[in-house]
Design an enzyme around this catalytic site. Sequence first.
Site, PDB file in Angstrom:
ATOM      1  N   SER A  81       0.827  -1.195   0.000  1.00 24.33           N
ATOM      2  CA  SER A  81       0.000   0.000   0.000  1.00 24.33           C
ATOM      3  C   SER A  81       0.868   1.255   0.000  1.00 24.33           C
ATOM      4  CB  SER A  81      -0.966  -0.044   1.187  1.00 24.33           C
ATOM      5  OG  SER A  81      -1.991   0.907   1.036  1.00 24.33           O
ATOM      6  N   ASP A 228      -5.748  -3.716  -2.318  1.00 26.82           N
ATOM      7  CA  ASP A 228      -4.707  -3.374  -1.345  1.00 26.82           C
ATOM      8  C   ASP A 228      -4.134  -4.632  -0.687  1.00 26.82           C
ATOM      9  OD1 ASP A 228      -3.443  -2.511   1.182  1.00 26.82           O
ATOM     10  OD2 ASP A 228      -4.282  -0.553   0.675  1.00 26.82           O
TER      11      ASP A 228
END
Length: 748
Positions: A81, A228
């Site tokens: 991320s 993610d």
Amino acid sequence: MGYASLFYFEMEYMRRLLNYFACMLLLCLATAALAQPVAEPERERIGLVLSGGAARGLAHIGVLKALEEQGVTIDAIAGTSMGAVVGGLYAAGYRIAELETLAIELNWQRALSDAPPREDIPFRRKQDDRDFLVKQKLSFRDDGSLGLPLGVLQGQNLALLLEKLFARVGALEDFDQLPIPFRAVAADIASGETVVFSQGHLALAVRASMSIPALLTPVEVDGRLLVDGGISNNIPVDIARQMGVDRVIVVDIGSPLASTESLRTVFDILNQSVSLLTRRNSEAQLATLQVDDILVQPMLAGFGVTDFSRAQEMMDAGYRATDALQWRFAGLAQPMLEQPRVPSNLKKIKQTPLISSIRVQNTSKVGDEVIGYYIRQRLGEPLDIGQLQKDMGTLYGLEYFDRVEYRLQPEKGGHALVIKATDKRTGTDYLRLGLNLSDDLRGDSVFNIGASFRMNGINRLGAEWFTRAQMGDHQELYTEFYQPLDIGSRYFVSPWLNADVRNIKFTEARAPIAEYRLQRIRYGFNLGRQISTNAEVRFGVGSGWGNADVRIGDPNLPDFSFKEGYYQLQYAFDSLDNVNFPSRGEEVRLSLMQHATELGSDERYRQWLVELNKPLNWGANTWVIGGRYGRTLDAQEVVTSSYQIGGAQKLSGYRENALAGQNVSIGRLIYYRRLTPMRSFSLGLPVYAGLSLERGRVWNQANDLDSGYINAMSVFVAVETPLGPLNLSYGINNDDESALYLNLGRSF
């Protein structure tokens, strides 16, 4: 001397000579051995693990700064991320100073939105905001079904930003060839499996790694929908070890779990659900740390996942946490050079690539040639990243695509610039709604509700069918078919039909005599030319008919019918950066009409109208200088040839369109100040407060109406909501009129 003695003597001599040479040889060998340096033990390879945490991930920059100052060399980076963003940039050769500047100066609110800069979008799309309809649209597919997206944001601006940031290494396919080997971690939303990017397109890998479920649309790679990486491996210690490092430095910036008392809203529950997923896999990875590994956990209590405006504070927190562990890094420190260490391949990577060809990968309704038209990169010249970013904004502004992306592919003689345009899965037909309300505090109010529907991509040139309907004080139905004549929509034709019903006050000598209900139907045909993304000129003919009935007032006044026919020339220029609260740019509109009996008009007369607005900005303060001037040059029936003014910031104090006359003029100065920070990104909404000063006049050619100059002012508070600006205004004027206005949609 006998032969025996001579032989003995020679043998003794040879023995001593050999001993001498042997001693000399041993001495040389010993000297050579002493001259050789003592072999040092091989340096440990250090892996850096950067966890996800949205805005909190900016603390990673402070960690990197402290590591550099302490002389720690990083041999491999694995990130998830925001850890993939920071780690990827550092691995690509970005310096700490560059990362700090980026974190502080980047407009995160724009980056984490889909709308391109307004000055870049096509002129026709700019005009969609010219009424009170709200900016949010409902999308419909070709089969009529409602299209719901896979995420609140498509991530268009984020993808373009990552492409720009990683342009220096955009052509590299193997992440081990970066200045520092790198891995980005994502997750397959269908299976929950961890997906590790070690090669491919770096910007795409980082974009996939930070696709927060439900917020950002998943990225499709090789048939898999990727989100993610935090949901499967937020602290990828195992990935770093697989890169052949001897020990790892782990930076954990994950959000702590909220207490029962702090879980008060549905958003709190959603955030907690995501935190539970990430903390569980994070703790499993942290449990694998060995004695020599180093864990850095910056103190980020009080920092939220959207606190991008506090970048400096979070970077400082990362620096302090790393500096406090200096004793742990002492054994890893390398001698500091006078100049920063520059990987041998960085100069090669930083060279701007030459573009030898442009290719289009297109799954949308419009043709490849339409997409190619908007790309102004010249072949045989270095990549113009600034111009390309603007071109991408213009393309996306056509509203045919989920995403418009680009990448570089090495080829003989340079690089191919590949433009990938993905069809909008939610559909390209759009419905918008809106309302406005004004009340003069004396029992007279105006209320309108409206809707528009636009069908896009009717053919490969990008034809549109637009229809707008409105009910209330002003009733209207307008429909237009817009057909481009070339691939760039420079030239177009547009047949149209308009049915309009409104109330017009008939006034003599400043005394209202009656109020007419004016009904008219018009139709026409325009031939036009778009000029860049800022202007448009149209020439057309129109015809129509209607009637005017006395609604309120003197019953002796006649009702009447009429016919119209006219030529019209229109010019519009719009470079405003924001249609609701502009800070730069200009707006100019000009309309010339010649009513002609040969086109069926009852009377021959001329009209012209000009409008302009010019914002001037200093930080959070903005002044808008503007006005409107309309003239009817020949005597004609007042009711059918009148312009209307009145309303908030249009002679405030009067209700909406309360004044009507063949000639109108108004000048105004509007001031507003943004009360919320300019570059913050949070769930808070931009709030403005301001005032306006106005001076205007209404007069007729056909009778003695002349209002004289009227002075007016207003104060207002406005909030820019996801639906559009919500504006509450109170206005007064020197004609003893006052009014309260509530507008959702267009502000001024």
